[in-house]
Design an enzyme around this catalytic site. Structure first.
Site, PDB file in Angstrom:
ATOM      1  N   GLU A   1     -52.426  34.058  15.733  1.00  0.00           N
ATOM      2  CA  GLU A   1     -52.546  35.380  16.339  1.00  0.00           C
ATOM      3  C   GLU A   1     -53.104  36.386  15.335  1.00  0.00           C
ATOM      4  O   GLU A   1     -53.937  37.211  15.660  1.00  0.00           O
ATOM      5  CB  GLU A   1     -51.172  35.837  16.849  1.00  0.00           C
ATOM      6  CG  GLU A   1     -51.244  37.107  17.672  1.00  0.00           C
ATOM      7  CD  GLU A   1     -49.900  37.454  18.280  1.00  0.00           C
ATOM      8  OE1 GLU A   1     -49.795  38.551  18.827  1.00  0.00           O
ATOM      9  OE2 GLU A   1     -48.965  36.634  18.211  1.00  0.00           O
TER      10      GLU A   1
ATOM     11  N   ARG B   1     -39.383  22.125  11.064  1.00  0.00           N
ATOM     12  CA  ARG B   1     -38.329  21.559  11.902  1.00  0.00           C
ATOM     13  C   ARG B   1     -38.797  20.345  12.692  1.00  0.00           C
ATOM     14  O   ARG B   1     -37.991  19.504  13.086  1.00  0.00           O
ATOM     15  CB  ARG B   1     -37.718  22.639  12.800  1.00  0.00           C
ATOM     16  CG  ARG B   1     -36.886  23.652  11.982  1.00  0.00           C
ATOM     17  CD  ARG B   1     -36.468  24.851  12.786  1.00  0.00           C
ATOM     18  NE  ARG B   1     -37.581  25.589  13.344  1.00  0.00           N
ATOM     19  CZ  ARG B   1     -38.275  26.527  12.699  1.00  0.00           C
ATOM     20  NH1 ARG B   1     -37.961  26.858  11.472  1.00  0.00           N
ATOM     21  NH2 ARG B   1     -39.274  27.144  13.282  1.00  0.00           N
TER      22      ARG B   1
END
Length: 171
Positions: A93, A56
């Site tokens: 993560e 995006r």
């Protein structure tokens, strides 16, 4: 204007996550144009290129580059660009990722604005800055319409000029 054009999508991409969807903002021509003009006017005359982070960030970044009348450099996931590339790996993560640019994206000294749709943990933004600066570009600033402050992404961009239109959450 930006806040009213965001949609919360619960449990996406995994349970417990509330995804901030920008597609309603993109679908509203007036709101999308206002966001792009705002970013462009803040950076007019200070940057030579815009680098947009997949995916995006391509949309916002390319529109800002067009508004400024300057070039656009896509920052892509590994293996997506044809030809010779330069990349950097960084930790997520859970696991790691690699982003790349074309090896010839910069000749050296270009002033670059990095654009994405959301500043979240800051990992991809920081890796992008590292990649561009390792390619002899100068990162002038980072821009995104949305910041998820509770993820402390700004902490990964110390000393950088960071601007976001909407800040969600915080301590």
């Amino acid at each position: 204007m930006v806040t009213s054009r965001l949609r919360d999508v619960p449990d996406f991409p995994e349970p417990g996550v509330v995804f901030k969807d920008v597609t309603p903002l993109l679908a509203d021509g007036e709101a999308f144009s206002a966001v792009v003009r705002d970013m462009a006017e803040r950076r007019r005359g200070t940057v030579d290129l815009v680098a947009g982070i997949e995916a995006r960030g391509f949309i916002f970044g390319a529109a800002v580059a067009h508004e400024l009348g300057i070039g656009f450099v896509p920052v892509r996931k590994a293996g997506k660009l044809p030809g010779r590339t330069r990349g950097v790996s960084y930790d997520l993560e859970y696991g790691s990722a690699t982003i790349e640019i074309h090896e010839d994206s910069f000749v050296g000294g270009e002033r670059v604005l990095v654009v994405d749709d959301v500043l979240a943990t800051g990992g991809t933004a920081a890796a992008t800055c590292e990649l561009l600066e390792g390619s002899n570009a100068t990162v002038v600033a980072f821009e995104a319409p949305i910041e998820l402050a509770f993820l402390h992404g700004r902490d990964r961009l110390p000393g950088r000029d960071v601007h976001t239109s909407v800040v969600v959450g915080g301590d």
